[in-house]
Design a protein around this motif. Structure first.
Motif, PDB file in Angstrom:
ATOM      1  N   LEU A  20       0.826  -1.271  -0.029  1.00  0.00           N
ATOM      2  CA  LEU A  20       0.052   0.242  -0.198  1.00  0.00           C
ATOM      3  C   LEU A  20       0.925   1.187   0.168  1.00  0.00           C
ATOM      4  O   LEU A  20       2.041   1.333   0.561  1.00  0.00           O
ATOM      5  CB  LEU A  20      -1.039  -0.067   1.219  1.00  0.00           C
ATOM      6  CG  LEU A  20      -1.817  -1.246   1.516  1.00  0.00           C
ATOM      7  CD1 LEU A  20      -2.716  -1.157   2.672  1.00  0.00           C
ATOM      8  CD2 LEU A  20      -2.634  -1.554   0.320  1.00  0.00           C
ATOM      9  N   SER A  21       0.303   2.216  -0.560  1.00  0.00           N
ATOM     10  CA  SER A  21       1.156   3.585  -0.382  1.00  0.00           C
ATOM     11  C   SER A  21      -0.004   4.711  -0.196  1.00  0.00           C
ATOM     12  O   SER A  21      -1.202   4.464  -0.446  1.00  0.00           O
ATOM     13  CB  SER A  21       1.506   3.838  -2.199  1.00  0.00           C
ATOM     14  OG  SER A  21       2.468   3.107  -2.494  1.00  0.00           O
ATOM     15  N   CYS A  22       0.658   5.699   0.307  1.00  0.00           N
ATOM     16  CA  CYS A  22      -0.211   6.876   0.748  1.00  0.00           C
ATOM     17  C   CYS A  22       0.781   8.016   0.389  1.00  0.00           C
ATOM     18  O   CYS A  22       1.713   8.514   1.002  1.00  0.00           O
ATOM     19  CB  CYS A  22      -0.469   6.856   2.266  1.00  0.00           C
ATOM     20  SG  CYS A  22      -1.025   8.334   3.042  1.00  0.00           S
ATOM     21  N   ALA A  23       0.159   8.713  -0.618  1.00  0.00           N
ATOM     22  CA  ALA A  23       0.748  10.059  -0.908  1.00  0.00           C
ATOM     23  C   ALA A  23       0.230  11.236  -0.306  1.00  0.00           C
ATOM     24  O   ALA A  23      -1.252  11.278  -0.149  1.00  0.00           O
ATOM     25  CB  ALA A  23       0.381  10.051  -2.492  1.00  0.00           C
ATOM     26  N   ALA A  24       1.121  11.892   0.248  1.00  0.00           N
ATOM     27  CA  ALA A  24       0.744  13.122   0.911  1.00  0.00           C
ATOM     28  C   ALA A  24       0.793  14.643   0.155  1.00  0.00           C
ATOM     29  O   ALA A  24       1.998  14.716  -0.427  1.00  0.00           O
ATOM     30  CB  ALA A  24       1.405  13.119   2.347  1.00  0.00           C
ATOM     31  N   SER A  25       0.008  15.450   0.232  1.00  0.00           N
ATOM     32  CA  SER A  25       0.134  16.610  -0.246  1.00  0.00           C
ATOM     33  C   SER A  25      -0.024  17.848   0.695  1.00  0.00           C
ATOM     34  O   SER A  25      -0.962  17.414   1.524  1.00  0.00           O
ATOM     35  CB  SER A  25      -0.546  16.939  -1.551  1.00  0.00           C
ATOM     36  OG  SER A  25      -1.975  16.712  -1.162  1.00  0.00           O
ATOM     37  N   GLY A  26       0.171  19.014   0.566  1.00  0.00           N
ATOM     38  CA  GLY A  26       0.033  20.139   1.475  1.00  0.00           C
ATOM     39  C   GLY A  26       1.411  20.267   2.165  1.00  0.00           C
ATOM     40  O   GLY A  26       2.457  20.543   1.701  1.00  0.00           O
ATOM     41  N   ARG A  27       1.361  20.441   3.529  1.00  0.00           N
ATOM     42  CA  ARG A  27       2.601  20.890   4.225  1.00  0.00           C
ATOM     43  C   ARG A  27       3.646  19.912   4.266  1.00  0.00           C
ATOM     44  O   ARG A  27       3.278  18.996   3.752  1.00  0.00           O
ATOM     45  CB  ARG A  27       2.122  21.383   5.618  1.00  0.00           C
ATOM     46  CG  ARG A  27       1.276  22.441   5.913  1.00  0.00           C
ATOM     47  CD  ARG A  27       1.000  22.755   7.400  1.00  0.00           C
ATOM     48  NE  ARG A  27       1.958  22.604   8.254  1.00  0.00           N
ATOM     49  CZ  ARG A  27       1.945  22.665   9.453  1.00  0.00           C
ATOM     50  NH1 ARG A  27       0.769  22.525  10.152  1.00  0.00           N
ATOM     51  NH2 ARG A  27       3.218  22.546  10.284  1.00  0.00           N
ATOM     52  N   THR A  28       4.646  20.319   4.805  1.00  0.00           N
ATOM     53  CA  THR A  28       5.770  19.242   4.760  1.00  0.00           C
ATOM     54  C   THR A  28       5.652  17.995   5.304  1.00  0.00           C
ATOM     55  O   THR A  28       5.419  17.925   6.489  1.00  0.00           O
ATOM     56  CB  THR A  28       7.010  20.104   5.475  1.00  0.00           C
ATOM     57  OG1 THR A  28       7.264  21.276   4.924  1.00  0.00           O
ATOM     58  CG2 THR A  28       8.329  19.142   5.390  1.00  0.00           C
ATOM     59  N   PHE A  29       5.635  17.127   4.469  1.00  0.00           N
ATOM     60  CA  PHE A  29       5.598  15.724   4.785  1.00  0.00           C
ATOM     61  C   PHE A  29       6.248  15.110   5.934  1.00  0.00           C
ATOM     62  O   PHE A  29       5.802  14.280   6.789  1.00  0.00           O
ATOM     63  CB  PHE A  29       5.685  14.950   3.583  1.00  0.00           C
ATOM     64  CG  PHE A  29       5.364  13.366   3.988  1.00  0.00           C
ATOM     65  CD1 PHE A  29       6.440  12.419   3.559  1.00  0.00           C
ATOM     66  CD2 PHE A  29       4.098  12.820   4.087  1.00  0.00           C
ATOM     67  CE1 PHE A  29       6.301  11.181   3.952  1.00  0.00           C
ATOM     68  CE2 PHE A  29       4.002  11.398   4.424  1.00  0.00           C
ATOM     69  CZ  PHE A  29       4.871  10.638   4.330  1.00  0.00           C
ATOM     70  N   SER A  30       7.580  15.570   6.020  1.00  0.00           N
ATOM     71  CA  SER A  30       8.341  15.179   6.878  1.00  0.00           C
ATOM     72  C   SER A  30       8.087  15.695   8.439  1.00  0.00           C
ATOM     73  O   SER A  30       8.566  15.165   9.469  1.00  0.00           O
ATOM     74  CB  SER A  30       9.871  15.571   6.686  1.00  0.00           C
ATOM     75  OG  SER A  30      10.083  17.051   6.505  1.00  0.00           O
ATOM     76  N   SER A  31       7.182  16.492   8.568  1.00  0.00           N
ATOM     77  CA  SER A  31       6.526  17.127   9.817  1.00  0.00           C
ATOM     78  C   SER A  31       5.590  16.080  10.431  1.00  0.00           C
ATOM     79  O   SER A  31       5.098  16.473  11.573  1.00  0.00           O
ATOM     80  CB  SER A  31       5.933  18.390   9.491  1.00  0.00           C
ATOM     81  OG  SER A  31       6.785  19.370   8.918  1.00  0.00           O
ATOM     82  N   TYR A  32       5.300  15.151   9.651  1.00  0.00           N
ATOM     83  CA  TYR A  32       3.897  14.257  10.069  1.00  0.00           C
ATOM     84  C   TYR A  32       4.461  12.970  10.783  1.00  0.00           C
ATOM     85  O   TYR A  32       5.231  12.472  10.239  1.00  0.00           O
ATOM     86  CB  TYR A  32       2.934  14.103   9.023  1.00  0.00           C
ATOM     87  CG  TYR A  32       2.330  15.409   8.670  1.00  0.00           C
ATOM     88  CD1 TYR A  32       2.771  16.297   7.952  1.00  0.00           C
ATOM     89  CD2 TYR A  32       1.090  15.797   9.483  1.00  0.00           C
ATOM     90  CE1 TYR A  32       2.302  17.531   7.351  1.00  0.00           C
ATOM     91  CE2 TYR A  32       0.548  16.808   9.104  1.00  0.00           C
ATOM     92  CZ  TYR A  32       0.988  17.772   8.232  1.00  0.00           C
ATOM     93  OH  TYR A  32       0.539  19.023   7.876  1.00  0.00           O
TER      94      TYR A  32
END
Length: 128
Positions: A20-32
């Motif tokens: 499974l993959s989960c692509a993130a958009s928006g604020r800096t991904f490494s913050s999450y």
């Protein structure tokens, strides 16, 4: 905010694998801090795995340990869940979740209310 989109679900025979993959958009991904959660029909959502911002700390449910691997690629804004040796009881909708809260404990990463952002889910069906 961050938007999450899961992919990679499908139908697989018992003993098979899915990623499974989960692509993130928006604020800096490494913050999450990121998590994977699943929900089987008629059951509550269940923590599967979690990964901290820097990917140093990984956490798994007892049912996932030894079979599933969570990872992330901060350059690609993506978190993965490699699932091996799948069983029919792994059948569920799998959700990606995120939080940018600080000081999350090992218990907190396993708690649904820790996560503030959720994807729409991807169906995983394991046939016997």
């Amino acid at each position: 905010q961050v938007q999450l989109v899961e992919s990679g679900g499908g139908l697989v025979q018992a003993g098979g694998s899915l990623r499974l993959s989960c692509a993130a958009s928006g604020r800096t991904f490494s913050s999450y801090t990121m998590g994977w959660v699943r929900q089987a029909p008629g059951k509550e959502r269940e923590f599967v795995g979690g990964i901290t911002r820097n990917a140093i700390n990984l956490h798994y449910s007892d049912s996932a340990k030894g079979r599933f691997t969570i990872s992330r690629d901060n350059a690609k804004n993506t978190v993965y869940l490699q699932m091996n040796s799948l069983k029919p009881e792994d059948t569920a909708v799998y959700y990606c979740a995120a939080t940018d809260r600080f000081m999350i404990t090992a218990q907190g990463i396993r708690t649904m209310r820790t996560y503030d952002y959720w994807g729409q889910g991807t169906q995983v069906t394991v046939s016997s």
